[in-house]
Write a protein that holds these residues in place. Structure first.
Motif, PDB file in Angstrom:
ATOM      1  N   ASP A   1       1.370   1.032   4.846  1.00 17.87           N
ATOM      2  CA  ASP A   1       2.088   2.038   4.051  1.00 17.87           C
ATOM      3  C   ASP A   1       1.169   3.123   3.485  1.00 17.87           C
ATOM      4  O   ASP A   1       1.558   3.851   2.571  1.00 17.87           O
ATOM      5  CB  ASP A   1       2.900   1.381   2.931  1.00 17.87           C
ATOM      6  CG  ASP A   1       4.007   0.505   3.481  1.00 17.87           C
ATOM      7  OD1 ASP A   1       4.494   0.793   4.591  1.00 17.87           O
ATOM      8  OD2 ASP A   1       4.396  -0.463   2.806  1.00 17.87           O
ATOM      9  N   GLU A   2      -0.052   3.231   4.012  1.00 17.85           N
ATOM     10  CA  GLU A   2      -0.998   4.279   3.601  1.00 17.85           C
ATOM     11  C   GLU A   2      -1.094   5.316   4.729  1.00 17.85           C
ATOM     12  O   GLU A   2      -0.780   6.468   4.547  1.00 17.85           O
ATOM     13  CB  GLU A   2      -2.367   3.640   3.326  1.00 17.85           C
ATOM     14  CG  GLU A   2      -3.442   4.619   2.896  1.00 17.85           C
ATOM     15  CD  GLU A   2      -3.231   5.123   1.472  1.00 17.85           C
ATOM     16  OE1 GLU A   2      -2.768   4.371   0.616  1.00 17.85           O
ATOM     17  OE2 GLU A   2      -3.531   6.304   1.230  1.00 17.85           O
ATOM     18  N   LYS A   3      -1.562   4.826   5.900  1.00 19.38           N
ATOM     19  CA  LYS A   3      -1.604   5.656   7.115  1.00 19.38           C
ATOM     20  C   LYS A   3      -2.166   7.065   6.866  1.00 19.38           C
ATOM     21  O   LYS A   3      -1.530   8.060   7.157  1.00 19.38           O
ATOM     22  CB  LYS A   3      -0.212   5.722   7.746  1.00 19.38           C
ATOM     23  CG  LYS A   3       0.297   4.365   8.220  1.00 19.38           C
ATOM     24  CD  LYS A   3       1.307   4.451   9.349  1.00 19.38           C
ATOM     25  CE  LYS A   3       2.627   5.071   8.967  1.00 19.38           C
ATOM     26  NZ  LYS A   3       3.616   4.991  10.071  1.00 19.38           N
TER      27      LYS A   3
ATOM     28  N   THR B   1       1.639   2.911  14.166  1.00 22.08           N
ATOM     29  CA  THR B   1       2.813   2.050  14.308  1.00 22.08           C
ATOM     30  C   THR B   1       3.652   2.217  13.045  1.00 22.08           C
ATOM     31  O   THR B   1       3.319   3.035  12.185  1.00 22.08           O
ATOM     32  CB  THR B   1       2.408   0.566  14.522  1.00 22.08           C
ATOM     33  OG1 THR B   1       1.852   0.041  13.318  1.00 22.08           O
ATOM     34  CG2 THR B   1       1.396   0.448  15.653  1.00 22.08           C
ATOM     35  N   GLU B   2       4.708   1.450  12.925  1.00 18.63           N
ATOM     36  CA  GLU B   2       5.666   1.697  11.849  1.00 18.63           C
ATOM     37  C   GLU B   2       5.023   1.678  10.456  1.00 18.63           C
ATOM     38  O   GLU B   2       5.279   2.555   9.642  1.00 18.63           O
ATOM     39  CB  GLU B   2       6.781   0.659  11.930  1.00 18.63           C
ATOM     40  CG  GLU B   2       7.980   1.056  11.080  1.00 18.63           C
ATOM     41  CD  GLU B   2       9.103   0.039  11.181  1.00 18.63           C
ATOM     42  OE1 GLU B   2       9.084  -0.774  12.115  1.00 18.63           O
ATOM     43  OE2 GLU B   2       9.968   0.067  10.306  1.00 18.63           O
ATOM     44  N   ARG B   3       4.172   0.676  10.182  1.00 21.89           N
ATOM     45  CA  ARG B   3       3.649   0.552   8.815  1.00 21.89           C
ATOM     46  C   ARG B   3       2.154   0.748   8.688  1.00 21.89           C
ATOM     47  O   ARG B   3       1.644   0.888   7.567  1.00 21.89           O
ATOM     48  CB  ARG B   3       4.037  -0.811   8.238  1.00 21.89           C
ATOM     49  CG  ARG B   3       5.545  -0.924   8.037  1.00 21.89           C
ATOM     50  CD  ARG B   3       5.889  -2.076   7.146  1.00 21.89           C
ATOM     51  NE  ARG B   3       5.286  -1.974   5.825  1.00 21.89           N
ATOM     52  CZ  ARG B   3       5.173  -2.986   4.983  1.00 21.89           C
ATOM     53  NH1 ARG B   3       5.615  -4.170   5.311  1.00 21.89           N
ATOM     54  NH2 ARG B   3       4.609  -2.815   3.801  1.00 21.89           N
TER      55      ARG B   3
ATOM     56  N   CYS C   1     -12.059   6.386   6.484  1.00 22.60           N
ATOM     57  CA  CYS C   1     -10.879   5.762   5.867  1.00 22.60           C
ATOM     58  C   CYS C   1     -10.989   5.768   4.347  1.00 22.60           C
ATOM     59  O   CYS C   1     -11.886   5.151   3.774  1.00 22.60           O
ATOM     60  CB  CYS C   1     -10.716   4.329   6.364  1.00 22.60           C
ATOM     61  SG  CYS C   1      -9.279   3.527   5.623  1.00 22.60           S
ATOM     62  N   PRO C   2     -10.048   6.440   3.639  1.00 28.21           N
ATOM     63  CA  PRO C   2     -10.131   6.543   2.175  1.00 28.21           C
ATOM     64  C   PRO C   2      -9.813   5.234   1.468  1.00 28.21           C
ATOM     65  O   PRO C   2     -10.128   5.084   0.289  1.00 28.21           O
ATOM     66  CB  PRO C   2      -9.091   7.617   1.843  1.00 28.21           C
ATOM     67  CG  PRO C   2      -8.104   7.546   2.951  1.00 28.21           C
ATOM     68  CD  PRO C   2      -8.897   7.166   4.185  1.00 28.21           C
TER      69      PRO C   2
END
Ligand code: SF4
Length: 80
Positions: free
Chosen positions: A11-13, A29-31, A50-51
């Protein structure tokens, strides 16, 4: 070996990693984002981007996130 994207990505992406991957093996992908282990050349370029510090070399993945080795492989294959 491969790099692996673990739980902090869910949920970050952020997607900064996608921009730096020289072989385009990071898949949305979705999440979460995942790395296709059959394509990753182990260059390490994605890790510092990557944060939320979700990316690890497979052999340095924290034990609690070991299931993400399989999750990356399966989601990459399903979303290729
Ligand atoms: Fe892409 Fe390199 Fe990261 Fe593998 S280690 S996912 S090839 S940027």
């Amino acid at each position: 070996m491969t790099y692996v994207i673990a739980e902090p990505c869910i949920d970050e992406k952020d997607k900064s990693c996608i921009d730096v991957c020289p072989v385009d093996c990071i898949i949305e992908t979705e999440r979460q984002l995942v790395i296709d282990p059959t394509e990753c050349i182990d260059c390490g370029a994605c890790e510092p981007e990557c944060p939320v510090e979700a990316i690890f070399p497979e052999d340095a993945l924290p034990e609690k996130w070991l299931p993400f080795v399989k999750i990356n492989a399966e989601l990459a294959a399903a979303n290729a």
